[in-house]
Write an enzyme that holds these catalytic residues in place. Structure first.
Site, mmCIF file in Angstrom:
data_model
loop_
_atom_site.group_PDB
_atom_site.id
_atom_site.type_symbol
_atom_site.label_atom_id
_atom_site.label_comp_id
_atom_site.label_asym_id
_atom_site.label_seq_id
_atom_site.Cartn_x
_atom_site.Cartn_y
_atom_site.Cartn_z
ATOM 1 N N ALA A 1 0.807 -1.099 -0.166
ATOM 2 C CA ALA A 1 -0.195 0.104 0.064
ATOM 3 C C ALA A 1 0.972 1.206 -0.091
ATOM 4 O O ALA A 1 1.513 1.167 1.244
ATOM 5 C CB ALA A 1 -0.769 0.100 1.094
ATOM 6 N N TYR B 1 -14.666 4.373 -2.578
ATOM 7 C CA TYR B 1 -13.560 3.216 -2.061
ATOM 8 C C TYR B 1 -13.738 2.405 -3.856
ATOM 9 O O TYR B 1 -13.322 3.157 -4.282
ATOM 10 C CB TYR B 1 -13.651 1.993 -1.183
ATOM 11 C CG TYR B 1 -12.415 1.378 -0.956
ATOM 12 C CD1 TYR B 1 -11.303 1.720 -0.291
ATOM 13 C CD2 TYR B 1 -12.484 0.683 -2.160
ATOM 14 C CE1 TYR B 1 -9.978 1.079 -0.042
ATOM 15 C CE2 TYR B 1 -10.391 -0.215 -2.065
ATOM 16 C CZ TYR B 1 -9.597 0.284 -1.131
ATOM 17 O OH TYR B 1 -9.175 -0.666 -0.885
ATOM 18 N N VAL C 1 -8.024 -1.847 10.769
ATOM 19 C CA VAL C 1 -7.229 -0.035 10.974
ATOM 20 C C VAL C 1 -5.576 -0.310 10.467
ATOM 21 O O VAL C 1 -4.871 -1.715 11.477
ATOM 22 C CB VAL C 1 -6.896 0.623 12.461
ATOM 23 C CG1 VAL C 1 -6.204 2.065 12.424
ATOM 24 C CG2 VAL C 1 -8.713 0.255 12.851
HETATM 25 P P1 NAD Z 1 -0.130 -1.113 5.447
HETATM 26 O O1 NAD Z 1 0.141 0.441 5.231
HETATM 27 O O2 NAD Z 1 -0.373 -1.547 6.608
HETATM 28 O O3 NAD Z 1 1.206 -2.059 4.624
HETATM 29 C C1 NAD Z 1 1.893 -1.096 3.531
HETATM 30 C C2 NAD Z 1 3.321 -1.986 2.961
HETATM 31 O O4 NAD Z 1 3.835 -1.798 2.292
HETATM 32 C C3 NAD Z 1 3.949 -1.783 3.858
HETATM 33 O O5 NAD Z 1 4.893 -3.253 4.737
HETATM 34 C C4 NAD Z 1 5.367 -0.735 3.676
HETATM 35 O O6 NAD Z 1 6.276 -1.193 3.876
HETATM 36 C C5 NAD Z 1 5.349 -1.383 2.071
HETATM 37 N N1 NAD Z 1 5.504 -0.559 0.953
HETATM 38 C C6 NAD Z 1 4.951 0.128 0.895
HETATM 39 N N2 NAD Z 1 5.659 1.276 0.042
HETATM 40 C C7 NAD Z 1 6.699 0.514 -0.071
HETATM 41 C C8 NAD Z 1 8.101 0.119 -1.744
HETATM 42 N N3 NAD Z 1 7.958 1.035 -2.487
HETATM 43 N N4 NAD Z 1 8.659 -0.220 -1.171
HETATM 44 C C9 NAD Z 1 8.094 -1.850 -0.770
HETATM 45 N N5 NAD Z 1 7.308 -2.050 0.238
HETATM 46 C C10 NAD Z 1 6.447 -0.621 0.350
HETATM 47 O O7 NAD Z 1 -1.317 -1.493 4.098
HETATM 48 P P2 NAD Z 1 -2.252 -2.661 4.596
HETATM 49 O O8 NAD Z 1 -4.021 -1.753 4.343
HETATM 50 O O9 NAD Z 1 -2.402 -3.848 5.226
HETATM 51 O O10 NAD Z 1 -2.877 -2.878 3.119
HETATM 52 C C11 NAD Z 1 -1.957 -3.632 2.213
HETATM 53 C C12 NAD Z 1 -2.891 -4.382 1.446
HETATM 54 O O11 NAD Z 1 -4.466 -5.155 1.876
HETATM 55 C C13 NAD Z 1 -3.240 -3.581 0.235
HETATM 56 O O12 NAD Z 1 -3.491 -3.836 -0.998
HETATM 57 C C14 NAD Z 1 -4.751 -2.781 0.574
HETATM 58 O O13 NAD Z 1 -5.284 -2.002 0.123
HETATM 59 C C15 NAD Z 1 -5.255 -3.927 0.996
HETATM 60 N N6 NAD Z 1 -6.389 -4.104 2.124
HETATM 61 C C16 NAD Z 1 -6.303 -3.245 3.568
HETATM 62 C C17 NAD Z 1 -7.332 -3.153 3.991
HETATM 63 C C18 NAD Z 1 -7.412 -2.522 4.927
HETATM 64 O O14 NAD Z 1 -8.428 -2.295 5.767
HETATM 65 N N7 NAD Z 1 -6.211 -1.859 5.544
HETATM 66 C C19 NAD Z 1 -8.755 -3.927 3.530
HETATM 67 C C20 NAD Z 1 -8.729 -4.917 2.707
HETATM 68 C C21 NAD Z 1 -7.363 -4.839 1.416
#
Ligand code: NAD
Length: 395
Positions: free
Chosen positions: A140, A235, A274
Protein backbone atom coordinates in the site's frame (compact mmCIF):
# COMPACT_ATOMS: atom_id res chain seq x y z
CA UNK A 1 15.42 8.81 24.08
CA UNK A 2 12.00 8.57 25.73
CA UNK A 3 9.59 7.73 22.94
CA UNK A 4 6.02 9.01 22.94
CA UNK A 5 3.43 8.99 20.15
CA UNK A 6 3.56 12.10 17.98
CA UNK A 7 0.45 12.13 15.84
CA UNK A 8 0.16 14.32 12.75
CA UNK A 9 -3.22 13.90 11.09
CA UNK A 10 -3.51 10.28 10.11
CA UNK A 11 0.10 9.29 10.78
CA UNK A 12 2.22 8.88 13.87
CA UNK A 13 5.76 10.10 13.23
CA UNK A 14 7.33 8.08 16.05
CA UNK A 15 7.40 4.35 16.71
CA UNK A 16 8.30 2.47 19.88
CA UNK A 17 10.85 -0.35 19.35
CA UNK A 18 9.78 -2.41 22.37
CA UNK A 19 6.10 -1.79 21.67
CA UNK A 20 6.48 -2.84 18.02
CA UNK A 21 8.14 -6.06 19.19
CA UNK A 22 5.26 -6.58 21.64
CA UNK A 23 2.82 -6.15 18.76
CA UNK A 24 4.63 -8.72 16.62
CA UNK A 25 4.94 -11.15 19.53
CA UNK A 26 1.27 -10.74 20.44
CA UNK A 27 0.36 -11.77 16.89
CA UNK A 28 2.76 -14.72 16.97
CA UNK A 29 1.21 -15.88 20.26
CA UNK A 30 -2.27 -15.71 18.71
CA UNK A 31 -1.20 -17.76 15.67
CA UNK A 32 0.48 -20.33 17.91
CA UNK A 33 -2.64 -20.55 20.09
CA UNK A 34 -4.62 -21.61 17.00
CA UNK A 35 -2.25 -24.52 16.30
CA UNK A 36 -0.44 -25.50 13.11
CA UNK A 37 -2.11 -25.05 9.72
CA UNK A 38 -1.77 -28.16 7.56
CA UNK A 39 -0.56 -26.91 4.21
CA UNK A 40 2.15 -27.21 1.59
CA UNK A 41 3.09 -23.56 2.09
CA UNK A 42 6.77 -23.75 2.96
CA UNK A 43 8.58 -20.90 1.17
CA UNK A 44 6.86 -17.56 1.12
CA UNK A 45 7.69 -14.14 -0.25
CA UNK A 46 5.69 -11.30 1.31
CA UNK A 47 5.87 -8.01 -0.60
CA UNK A 48 4.84 -5.32 1.90
CA UNK A 49 5.79 -7.45 4.90
CA UNK A 50 6.40 -4.84 7.59
CA UNK A 51 2.91 -3.82 8.64
CA UNK A 52 -0.82 -4.42 8.39
CA UNK A 53 -2.01 -7.37 6.35
CA UNK A 54 1.47 -8.19 4.99
CA UNK A 55 3.05 -8.49 8.43
CA UNK A 56 0.23 -10.71 9.67
CA UNK A 57 0.56 -12.85 6.53
CA UNK A 58 4.24 -13.33 7.25
CA UNK A 59 3.47 -14.25 10.85
CA UNK A 60 0.79 -16.78 9.87
CA UNK A 61 3.01 -18.26 7.12
CA UNK A 62 5.91 -18.60 9.54
CA UNK A 63 4.30 -19.53 12.81
CA UNK A 64 1.13 -21.18 11.43
CA UNK A 65 2.53 -23.05 8.42
CA UNK A 66 6.16 -23.35 9.54
CA UNK A 67 7.27 -21.55 6.37
CA UNK A 68 10.54 -19.85 5.54
CA UNK A 69 9.74 -16.22 4.74
CA UNK A 70 11.40 -13.53 2.71
CA UNK A 71 9.97 -10.07 3.38
CA UNK A 72 10.21 -6.89 1.33
CA UNK A 73 9.35 -3.46 2.69
CA UNK A 74 10.38 0.17 2.48
CA UNK A 75 11.44 1.70 5.80
CA UNK A 76 13.01 4.76 7.33
CA UNK A 77 16.00 3.80 9.46
CA UNK A 78 16.29 5.33 12.93
CA UNK A 79 18.87 7.89 14.01
CA UNK A 80 20.29 8.43 17.47
CA UNK A 81 17.53 10.93 18.29
CA UNK A 82 14.83 9.90 15.81
CA UNK A 83 12.90 6.68 15.69
CA UNK A 84 12.69 4.50 12.60
CA UNK A 85 9.38 3.53 11.07
CA UNK A 86 7.28 0.95 12.88
CA UNK A 87 8.01 -1.44 10.02
CA UNK A 88 11.75 -1.21 10.66
CA UNK A 89 11.21 -2.43 14.23
CA UNK A 90 8.58 -5.00 13.17
CA UNK A 91 10.97 -6.58 10.67
CA UNK A 92 13.66 -6.97 13.33
CA UNK A 93 11.18 -8.36 15.85
CA UNK A 94 9.87 -10.87 13.32
CA UNK A 95 13.35 -12.00 12.30
CA UNK A 96 14.40 -12.45 15.92
CA UNK A 97 11.31 -14.46 16.84
CA UNK A 98 11.51 -16.57 13.67
CA UNK A 99 15.19 -17.32 14.08
CA UNK A 100 14.53 -18.23 17.73
CA UNK A 101 11.95 -20.73 16.48
CA UNK A 102 14.31 -22.14 13.85
CA UNK A 103 12.50 -20.52 10.93
CA UNK A 104 14.32 -18.94 8.01
CA UNK A 105 13.52 -15.21 7.86
CA UNK A 106 15.24 -12.57 5.75
CA UNK A 107 13.96 -9.05 5.09
CA UNK A 108 15.03 -6.78 2.25
CA UNK A 109 14.52 -3.06 2.70
CA UNK A 110 13.96 -0.96 -0.42
CA UNK A 111 11.56 -0.04 -3.19
CA UNK A 112 9.46 -3.04 -4.22
CA UNK A 113 8.47 -1.28 -7.44
CA UNK A 114 12.07 -1.26 -8.68
CA UNK A 115 13.77 -3.85 -10.89
CA UNK A 116 16.67 -3.79 -8.47
CA UNK A 117 14.53 -5.15 -5.62
CA UNK A 118 13.21 -7.92 -7.85
CA UNK A 119 16.83 -8.87 -8.65
CA UNK A 120 17.74 -8.86 -4.95
CA UNK A 121 14.82 -11.17 -4.18
CA UNK A 122 15.87 -13.57 -6.94
CA UNK A 123 19.45 -13.61 -5.61
CA UNK A 124 18.29 -14.17 -2.03
CA UNK A 125 15.98 -16.95 -3.10
CA UNK A 126 18.79 -18.68 -4.98
CA UNK A 127 21.30 -18.15 -2.21
CA UNK A 128 19.23 -19.40 0.68
CA UNK A 129 15.49 -19.87 0.67
CA UNK A 130 14.92 -22.00 -2.41
CA UNK A 131 11.93 -21.99 -4.77
CA UNK A 132 8.95 -19.96 -3.64
CA UNK A 133 5.52 -21.58 -3.33
CA UNK A 134 3.50 -18.52 -2.26
CA UNK A 135 3.82 -14.79 -2.95
CA UNK A 136 1.65 -12.44 -0.93
CA UNK A 137 1.40 -9.05 -2.62
CA UNK A 138 0.40 -6.58 0.11
CA UNK A 139 1.78 -3.21 -0.90
CA UNK A 140 0.00 0.00 0.00
CA UNK A 141 1.83 3.06 -1.23
CA UNK A 142 0.97 6.61 -2.27
CA UNK A 143 3.68 6.70 -4.97
CA UNK A 144 5.39 4.45 -7.50
CA UNK A 145 8.37 5.18 -9.65
CA UNK A 146 7.77 3.19 -12.80
CA UNK A 147 10.75 0.90 -13.41
CA UNK A 148 10.57 1.16 -17.22
CA UNK A 149 9.71 4.84 -17.78
CA UNK A 150 11.18 6.34 -14.60
CA UNK A 151 7.96 8.35 -14.18
CA UNK A 152 6.82 9.03 -10.62
CA UNK A 153 3.12 8.22 -10.29
CA UNK A 154 1.18 9.62 -7.34
CA UNK A 155 -2.13 8.09 -6.36
CA UNK A 156 -5.17 10.26 -5.63
CA UNK A 157 -7.88 9.07 -3.28
CA UNK A 158 -10.86 10.69 -5.00
CA UNK A 159 -14.35 9.91 -6.26
CA UNK A 160 -15.09 9.54 -9.97
CA UNK A 161 -17.55 11.58 -11.98
CA UNK A 162 -19.03 14.11 -9.63
CA UNK A 163 -17.95 15.77 -6.38
CA UNK A 164 -19.42 14.05 -3.33
CA UNK A 165 -20.08 15.23 0.17
CA UNK A 166 -19.76 12.54 2.79
CA UNK A 167 -19.61 12.05 6.51
CA UNK A 168 -16.14 11.47 7.86
CA UNK A 169 -14.32 11.28 11.18
CA UNK A 170 -11.43 13.33 12.50
CA UNK A 171 -9.92 10.54 14.61
CA UNK A 172 -7.63 12.69 16.76
CA UNK A 173 -10.29 15.27 17.60
CA UNK A 174 -13.12 12.73 17.78
CA UNK A 175 -15.30 14.84 15.49
CA UNK A 176 -17.79 13.75 12.88
CA UNK A 177 -17.88 16.21 10.00
CA UNK A 178 -18.77 16.48 6.32
CA UNK A 179 -16.00 16.31 3.76
CA UNK A 180 -16.23 17.62 0.21
CA UNK A 181 -14.47 15.26 -2.12
CA UNK A 182 -13.62 16.60 -5.56
CA UNK A 183 -13.62 14.06 -8.39
CA UNK A 184 -10.43 12.81 -9.98
CA UNK A 185 -9.57 13.65 -13.56
CA UNK A 186 -8.42 10.99 -16.00
CA UNK A 187 -4.75 11.48 -15.27
CA UNK A 188 -5.24 11.14 -11.51
CA UNK A 189 -7.23 7.97 -12.05
CA UNK A 190 -4.57 6.53 -14.35
CA UNK A 191 -1.86 7.42 -11.83
CA UNK A 192 -3.76 5.67 -9.03
CA UNK A 193 -4.08 2.55 -11.18
CA UNK A 194 -0.34 2.77 -11.94
CA UNK A 195 0.47 2.84 -8.21
CA UNK A 196 -2.10 0.48 -6.67
CA UNK A 197 -3.17 -1.59 -9.70
CA UNK A 198 -1.86 -4.92 -10.90
CA UNK A 199 1.05 -4.03 -13.20
CA UNK A 200 3.73 -4.29 -10.54
CA UNK A 201 2.27 -7.60 -9.31
CA UNK A 202 2.59 -8.89 -12.90
CA UNK A 203 6.18 -7.59 -13.11
CA UNK A 204 7.03 -9.42 -9.88
CA UNK A 205 5.67 -12.79 -10.92
CA UNK A 206 7.16 -12.48 -14.41
CA UNK A 207 10.59 -11.67 -12.95
CA UNK A 208 10.42 -14.57 -10.50
CA UNK A 209 9.22 -17.02 -13.14
CA UNK A 210 11.85 -15.90 -15.66
CA UNK A 211 14.49 -16.47 -12.99
CA UNK A 212 13.07 -19.96 -12.37
CA UNK A 213 12.58 -19.42 -8.64
CA UNK A 214 8.90 -20.45 -8.50
CA UNK A 215 7.97 -23.95 -7.34
CA UNK A 216 5.50 -26.20 -9.13
CA UNK A 217 1.99 -25.51 -7.84
CA UNK A 218 3.01 -21.93 -7.02
CA UNK A 219 0.28 -19.54 -5.84
CA UNK A 220 0.10 -15.79 -5.45
CA UNK A 221 -2.45 -13.60 -3.70
CA UNK A 222 -3.03 -9.85 -3.86
CA UNK A 223 -5.30 -8.13 -1.37
CA UNK A 224 -8.27 -5.98 -2.17
CA UNK A 225 -11.13 -4.23 -0.43
CA UNK A 226 -14.66 -3.88 -1.77
CA UNK A 227 -16.77 -3.03 1.27
CA UNK A 228 -20.38 -1.87 1.06
CA UNK A 229 -22.22 0.99 -0.65
CA UNK A 230 -21.52 3.19 2.40
CA UNK A 231 -17.89 3.60 1.32
CA UNK A 232 -18.24 2.98 -2.43
CA UNK A 233 -18.24 6.70 -3.40
CA UNK A 234 -14.67 7.00 -2.03
CA UNK A 235 -13.50 3.43 -2.48
CA UNK A 236 -14.92 0.82 -4.83
CA UNK A 237 -16.54 3.29 -7.24
CA UNK A 238 -13.62 5.69 -6.94
CA UNK A 239 -9.96 5.88 -8.00
CA UNK A 240 -8.92 3.16 -5.56
CA UNK A 241 -11.64 0.87 -6.87
CA UNK A 242 -10.32 1.35 -10.42
CA UNK A 243 -6.87 0.31 -9.19
CA UNK A 244 -8.35 -2.70 -7.42
CA UNK A 245 -10.30 -3.68 -10.57
CA UNK A 246 -6.95 -3.73 -12.30
CA UNK A 247 -5.78 -6.35 -9.79
CA UNK A 248 -8.63 -8.57 -11.01
CA UNK A 249 -7.38 -8.12 -14.59
CA UNK A 250 -3.81 -8.89 -13.51
CA UNK A 251 -4.88 -12.05 -11.66
CA UNK A 252 -6.19 -13.45 -14.97
CA UNK A 253 -3.02 -12.55 -16.86
CA UNK A 254 -0.73 -13.98 -14.17
CA UNK A 255 -2.76 -17.21 -13.84
CA UNK A 256 -2.46 -17.72 -17.60
CA UNK A 257 1.32 -17.51 -17.59
CA UNK A 258 1.56 -19.75 -14.52
CA UNK A 259 -0.23 -22.60 -16.27
CA UNK A 260 2.90 -24.63 -16.98
CA UNK A 261 3.72 -24.47 -13.25
CA UNK A 262 0.17 -25.53 -12.32
CA UNK A 263 0.10 -22.20 -10.56
CA UNK A 264 -2.57 -19.60 -9.97
CA UNK A 265 -3.05 -15.99 -8.96
CA UNK A 266 -6.01 -14.85 -6.93
CA UNK A 267 -7.26 -11.65 -5.42
CA UNK A 268 -8.42 -12.00 -1.80
CA UNK A 269 -11.09 -9.58 -0.60
CA UNK A 270 -10.34 -8.68 3.01
CA UNK A 271 -12.27 -6.87 5.72
CA UNK A 272 -11.77 -3.26 6.82
CA UNK A 273 -9.14 -2.96 9.56
CA UNK A 274 -7.00 -0.16 11.00
CA UNK A 275 -3.64 0.09 9.24
CA UNK A 276 -1.42 2.98 8.22
CA UNK A 277 -2.92 2.77 4.74
CA UNK A 278 -6.60 2.61 5.69
CA UNK A 279 -6.34 5.46 8.22
CA UNK A 280 -5.43 7.79 5.36
CA UNK A 281 -8.64 7.21 3.39
CA UNK A 282 -11.42 9.74 4.11
CA UNK A 283 -14.71 8.23 5.38
CA UNK A 284 -13.10 4.82 6.09
CA UNK A 285 -12.24 5.59 9.77
CA UNK A 286 -15.90 6.50 10.46
CA UNK A 287 -17.17 3.41 8.65
CA UNK A 288 -14.61 1.22 10.43
CA UNK A 289 -15.46 2.66 13.87
CA UNK A 290 -19.14 1.89 13.33
CA UNK A 291 -18.34 -1.53 11.89
CA UNK A 292 -16.08 -2.47 14.81
CA UNK A 293 -18.75 -1.49 17.36
CA UNK A 294 -21.37 -3.61 15.60
CA UNK A 295 -19.04 -6.58 14.99
CA UNK A 296 -17.70 -6.49 18.56
CA UNK A 297 -21.21 -6.32 20.03
CA UNK A 298 -22.12 -9.40 18.02
CA UNK A 299 -18.88 -11.19 18.96
CA UNK A 300 -17.79 -11.29 15.31
CA UNK A 301 -14.93 -8.80 15.24
CA UNK A 302 -11.56 -9.88 13.87
CA UNK A 303 -8.22 -8.13 14.32
CA UNK A 304 -5.76 -8.11 11.41
CA UNK A 305 -3.96 -11.29 12.49
CA UNK A 306 -7.20 -13.14 13.28
CA UNK A 307 -8.49 -12.34 9.81
CA UNK A 308 -5.31 -13.53 8.10
CA UNK A 309 -5.14 -16.67 10.24
CA UNK A 310 -8.67 -17.47 9.03
CA UNK A 311 -7.60 -16.74 5.43
CA UNK A 312 -4.75 -19.26 5.62
CA UNK A 313 -6.63 -21.86 7.67
CA UNK A 314 -9.84 -21.86 5.63
CA UNK A 315 -8.75 -20.78 2.13
CA UNK A 316 -5.10 -21.76 1.64
CA UNK A 317 -4.65 -24.88 3.78
CA UNK A 318 -4.54 -28.35 2.24
CA UNK A 319 -7.86 -29.82 1.21
CA UNK A 320 -10.04 -26.73 1.73
CA UNK A 321 -12.78 -25.61 -0.63
CA UNK A 322 -12.21 -21.96 -1.40
CA UNK A 323 -15.04 -19.45 -1.05
CA UNK A 324 -14.81 -17.77 -4.46
CA UNK A 325 -17.06 -15.15 -6.04
CA UNK A 326 -18.05 -14.99 -9.70
CA UNK A 327 -14.79 -13.15 -10.51
CA UNK A 328 -12.75 -15.93 -8.89
CA UNK A 329 -11.79 -13.77 -5.89
CA UNK A 330 -11.41 -15.34 -2.44
CA UNK A 331 -14.05 -13.69 -0.22
CA UNK A 332 -12.90 -13.08 3.34
CA UNK A 333 -15.27 -10.14 3.78
CA UNK A 334 -18.17 -12.59 4.21
CA UNK A 335 -18.75 -11.62 7.85
CA UNK A 336 -18.39 -7.86 7.33
CA UNK A 337 -20.90 -7.96 4.51
CA UNK A 338 -23.67 -10.03 6.10
CA UNK A 339 -27.08 -8.33 6.13
CA UNK A 340 -27.04 -8.52 9.91
CA UNK A 341 -23.83 -6.44 10.17
CA UNK A 342 -24.40 -4.08 7.24
CA UNK A 343 -28.04 -3.49 8.22
CA UNK A 344 -26.98 -2.25 11.64
CA UNK A 345 -24.06 -0.14 10.33
CA UNK A 346 -26.40 1.38 7.73
CA UNK A 347 -29.02 2.18 10.40
CA UNK A 348 -26.40 4.00 12.49
CA UNK A 349 -24.76 5.87 9.59
CA UNK A 350 -27.25 8.79 9.33
CA UNK A 351 -27.55 8.99 13.13
CA UNK A 352 -23.88 9.16 14.12
CA UNK A 353 -22.49 12.55 15.12
CA UNK A 354 -19.77 13.92 17.38
CA UNK A 355 -21.97 13.68 20.49
CA UNK A 356 -23.04 10.05 20.13
CA UNK A 357 -19.83 8.71 18.58
CA UNK A 358 -18.82 6.80 21.72
CA UNK A 359 -22.21 5.17 21.95
CA UNK A 360 -22.76 4.23 18.29
CA UNK A 361 -19.18 3.68 17.17
CA UNK A 362 -15.94 2.31 18.56
CA UNK A 363 -13.70 5.37 18.35
CA UNK A 364 -11.71 4.16 21.33
CA UNK A 365 -11.03 0.81 19.66
CA UNK A 366 -10.03 2.54 16.43
CA UNK A 367 -7.61 4.82 18.29
CA UNK A 368 -6.21 1.88 20.26
CA UNK A 369 -5.59 -0.12 17.07
CA UNK A 370 -4.00 2.94 15.45
CA UNK A 371 -1.55 3.47 18.32
CA UNK A 372 -0.70 -0.25 18.40
CA UNK A 373 0.54 -0.01 14.80
CA UNK A 374 3.31 2.25 16.12
CA UNK A 375 3.98 0.19 19.23
CA UNK A 376 2.04 2.28 21.74
CA UNK A 377 -0.51 1.18 24.33
CA UNK A 378 0.96 -2.16 25.41
CA UNK A 379 0.64 -2.80 29.15
CA UNK A 380 3.89 -4.81 29.16
CA UNK A 381 5.97 -1.87 27.86
CA UNK A 382 7.62 0.78 30.03
CA UNK A 383 7.04 3.94 28.00
CA UNK A 384 9.23 6.01 30.36
CA UNK A 385 12.32 3.95 29.58
CA UNK A 386 15.20 5.79 27.95
CA UNK A 387 15.95 3.82 24.75
CA UNK A 388 18.41 3.86 21.91
CA UNK A 389 16.11 4.06 18.85
CA UNK A 390 18.80 2.45 16.67
CA UNK A 391 18.73 -0.66 18.90
CA UNK A 392 22.51 -0.41 18.91
CA UNK A 393 22.70 -1.17 15.19
CA UNK A 394 24.97 0.51 12.76
CA UNK A 395 22.44 2.50 10.68
P1 NAD B 1 0.02 -1.03 5.43
O1 NAD B 1 0.23 0.43 5.23
O2 NAD B 1 -0.18 -1.52 6.81
O3 NAD B 1 1.25 -1.86 4.81
C1 NAD B 1 1.80 -1.55 3.57
C2 NAD B 1 3.12 -2.28 3.36
O4 NAD B 1 3.64 -1.90 2.08
C3 NAD B 1 4.21 -1.92 4.39
O5 NAD B 1 4.96 -3.08 4.70
C4 NAD B 1 5.12 -0.96 3.62
O6 NAD B 1 6.48 -0.94 4.04
C5 NAD B 1 5.01 -1.56 2.23
N1 NAD B 1 5.40 -0.64 1.17
C6 NAD B 1 4.80 0.51 0.78
N2 NAD B 1 5.46 1.04 -0.27
C7 NAD B 1 6.49 0.21 -0.56
C8 NAD B 1 7.51 0.20 -1.54
N3 NAD B 1 7.61 1.15 -2.47
N4 NAD B 1 8.41 -0.81 -1.50
C9 NAD B 1 8.35 -1.79 -0.56
N5 NAD B 1 7.39 -1.84 0.37
C10 NAD B 1 6.46 -0.86 0.37
O7 NAD B 1 -1.19 -1.41 4.47
P2 NAD B 1 -2.36 -2.50 4.53
O8 NAD B 1 -3.62 -1.82 4.92
O9 NAD B 1 -1.93 -3.73 5.24
O10 NAD B 1 -2.52 -2.80 2.97
C11 NAD B 1 -2.00 -3.95 2.32
C12 NAD B 1 -2.97 -4.38 1.23
O11 NAD B 1 -4.20 -4.82 1.85
C13 NAD B 1 -3.34 -3.25 0.25
O12 NAD B 1 -3.45 -3.78 -1.03
C14 NAD B 1 -4.71 -2.83 0.76
O13 NAD B 1 -5.50 -2.23 -0.23
C15 NAD B 1 -5.28 -4.19 1.20
N6 NAD B 1 -6.45 -4.10 2.08
C16 NAD B 1 -6.41 -3.32 3.20
C17 NAD B 1 -7.57 -3.23 3.99
C18 NAD B 1 -7.59 -2.36 5.24
O14 NAD B 1 -8.68 -2.14 5.78
N7 NAD B 1 -6.45 -1.90 5.70
C19 NAD B 1 -8.71 -3.97 3.67
C20 NAD B 1 -8.67 -4.80 2.55
C21 NAD B 1 -7.53 -4.86 1.75
Amino acid sequence: MIIKPRIRGFICTTAHPVGCAAHVNEQIAYVQSKGPIASDIKKVLVIGSSGGYGLSSRIVAGFGCGAATLGVSFEKVPRENKTGTAGWYNNIAYEQAAQGAGLYAVTLDGDAFSDEMKDRVVETTRAGMGKIDLVIYSLASPVRQHPKTGKLHRSAIKPLGEAVQMKSLHVERGEVHQVDLEPADEEETANTVAVMGGEDWEFWIEALKDADVLADGFRTLAFTYIGSDLTWPIYWHATLGKAKEDLDRAAGVISAFLEDLNGEARVAVLKAVVTQASSAIPVVPLYASLLFRVMKDKGLHEEVVQHIQRLFATQLASGVTQRLDDQGRIRMDDIELTDEIQGEVRRRWPLVDTDNLEELADLEGFRRDFLKIFGFGFASVDYEEDLDPTLGRDV
